[in-house]
Write a protein that holds these residues in place. Structure first.
Motif: not given
Length: 529
Positions: A478-495
């Motif tokens: 959860k911490s990794v996702i939290k601190y990377s959410r600004e740089s990782f496009p949300l819409e790319d995650f399912p793919e």
């Protein structure tokens, strides 16, 4: 590089980095830190956005403050600086390492990257204009106390303004009757004044050929549009530096921008009145009819102002709880390693398939509660009068672990040496440490995963966390996702998640789709918080 578990790790996030108004030689600093493992000495980290000496570098320094320092006069310290990429990984080419004696009020550091490289690779280093600096600090001699992992954040307060400014009868708007507009900052109202006017009888800036060809009566055709941004300050008020970014666009009748220019400036605060002459880029003679609205010139202005308002705070302490352990002893490690490799005086064997490894029950029992229970259970069976060969020789048949990973686990049990090179080699060892209850091995694997896990790698990590029901690993994910959410496009995650599934990285999961939904739910819940 620093690799000891006794290090301190500090991540410092500087928000709105490019708008920082500090000039060369001026620094940002964290709050004072007391490092218990370094004899309760006190420290700060310095960052020079435009270099300590040369303005084309970003510089970082570790400083021993000496303010509330209870440590000895000299401490021999290992320290390392690096930049963290938008994927949350340490950028190897920015890693700077040194070790030295530190005395109170002493600082050492590096030019970690050029500003040219930094801004040329914004997607890597400055996603959403956030720079992340990592500092690792450790005493040269390994200590026995608990680690610390801190995250600092510095935010440069900025104000943005978007203005449509019509200049009526612009050819007659001179310096003495300029069109002006007041611009406020977070500290002061109407601190900046925008002046727009036409300068007649002059050629375009930096154009010597036009200057030489100017003739009497041709002044209007050689006029340019002046944009001056003036800073004024009352005498009784403290003077401070201000960063200003300005983008100017000329709007034509079709709402397009035939002329556009962006530039930045720092008011150093050394004078009561400072004027920034924005580069002259609009020639009157180059204006077409479709660019003028009834003798009115329409300018679109975008301002970004940072007036030095900064806040630095400790954002979070992500250090997991871990047991204290006995102090490293290199000679003892070496002797135990030799004992393991030679099999001398071994009293048990671990068996996978047809292969066996000789081990020592006492050592494995001390290091792992699971092995202790297995050996005790074997001893009870042997005492019950069974005559099998395995009972007599104490042979434990192991399943669910490869031969290579068994060797890595035993090597750690005897020597405390963790042989991992990347995320893929560390995650299985973390699983083994959890299943065999080897606390120190789990802590070391946890620290490695913390420093090297990317958003994409949270997917196989979640598979392991769900299978083991490991709350520590879930919290890390959860911490990794939290601190990377600004740089990782949300819409790319399912793919990305589907790609990992098809690549077979989830082949050991009992229900791939359930895991996929759980990981997705974690990502979306963290990203929306």
């Amino acid at each position: 590089m620093i690799s000891s578990e006794d290090e301190y790790v500090i991540d410092w996030k500087i928000v709105n980095f490019s708008s920082c108004p500090l000039t060369p030689g001026k620094k940002l600093s964290t709050s004072e830190l007391t490092f218990e493992n370094l004899d309760n000495s006190t420290w700060e980290i310095y960052l020079y956005p435009r270099g300590k000496v040369y303005d084309h570098h970003v510089s970082c320094f570790l400083a021993r403050t000496g303010k509330n320092d209870a440590g000895p006069k000299k401490i021999y310290v290992n320290f390392e600086f690096s930049l963290i990429t938008s994927e949350g990984l340490q950028c190897e080419k920015t890693v700077m390492h040194d070790c030295n004696f530190f005395e109170p009020e002493m600082n050492l550091g590096f030019n970690i990257i050029t500003r040219e490289d930094l801004f040329a690779n914004k997607k890597t280093y400055l996603w959403n204009d956030v720079l992340i600096l990592r500092c690792k600090v450790g005493k040269y001699t390994p200590q026995t106390r608990q680690n610390c992992y801190n995250v600092f954040r510095t935010r440069n307060a900025i104000q943005t303004s978007n203005i449509r400014l019509p200049i009526e009868n612009f050819e007659n708007v001179t310096k003495s009757n300029a069109e002006f507009l007041q611009i406020s900052t977070s500290k002061e109202n109407d601190l900046l004044t925008l002046n727009v006017y036409t300068g007649k009888y002059e050629a375009f800036e930096n154009d010597p050929e036009e200057t030489a060809n100017v003739k009497d009566g041709e002044g209007a055709s050689n006029s340019v549009v002046h944009i001056d941004i003036e800073r004024t300050k009352p005498c009784k008020t403290l003077i401070y530096p201000i960063y200003v970014f300005c983008r100017v666009k000329l709007v034509d009748n079709d709402k397009r921008f035939p002329f556009e220019l962006a530039d930045e400036h720092i008011y150093k605060g050394q004078l009561q009145k400072e004027i920034w002459n924005f580069p002259r880029f609009i020639k009157i003679k180059e204006l077409r009819k479709d660019m003028i609205h009834d003798s009115t010139l329409l300018l679109d202005l975008n301002f970004c102002v940072c007036d030095g308002m900064q806040s630095t705070y400790l954002e979070e302490d992500l250090t997991p709880q871990k047991p204290k352990h006995i102090e490293d002893n290199k000679a003892l490690k070496s002797d135990l390693g030799s004992l393991y490799k030679s099999g001398l005086f071994s009293d048990a064997k671990l068996k996978i398939g047809k292969k066996c490894l000789p081990v020592h029950k006492s050592i494995l029992s001390i290091r792992s509660s699971v092995f202790k229970e297995l050996f005790e259970e074997h001893a009870k069976k042997a005492a019950g009068g069974k005559d099998s060969q395995n009972d007599k020789e104490c042979i434990l048949n192991l399943t669910g672990i490869s031969w290579d990973k068994l060797a890595d686990m035993l090597n750690f049990i005897y020597t405390d040496v963790l042989d991992v090179k990347d995320f893929d080699s560390c995650l299985p060892l973390y699983t083994i440490a959890h299943e065999f209850d080897i606390p120190l091995m789990k802590v070391k694997c946890y620290h490695f995963l913390r420093d090297h896990m990317s958003v994409v790698q949270t997917i196989p990590a979640m598979v392991v966390a769900e299978r083991l029901n490991d709350e520590d690993l879930k919290l890390l994910i959860k911490s990794v996702i939290k601190y990377s959410r600004e740089s990782f496009p949300l819409e790319d995650f399912p793919e990305i998640c589907q790609q990992v599934i098809h690549a077979g990285e989830m082949k050991n999961a009992e229900d791939i789709e359930v895991i996929y939904r759980r990981v997705s739910r974690v990502y979306f819940s963290v990203s929306l918080c």
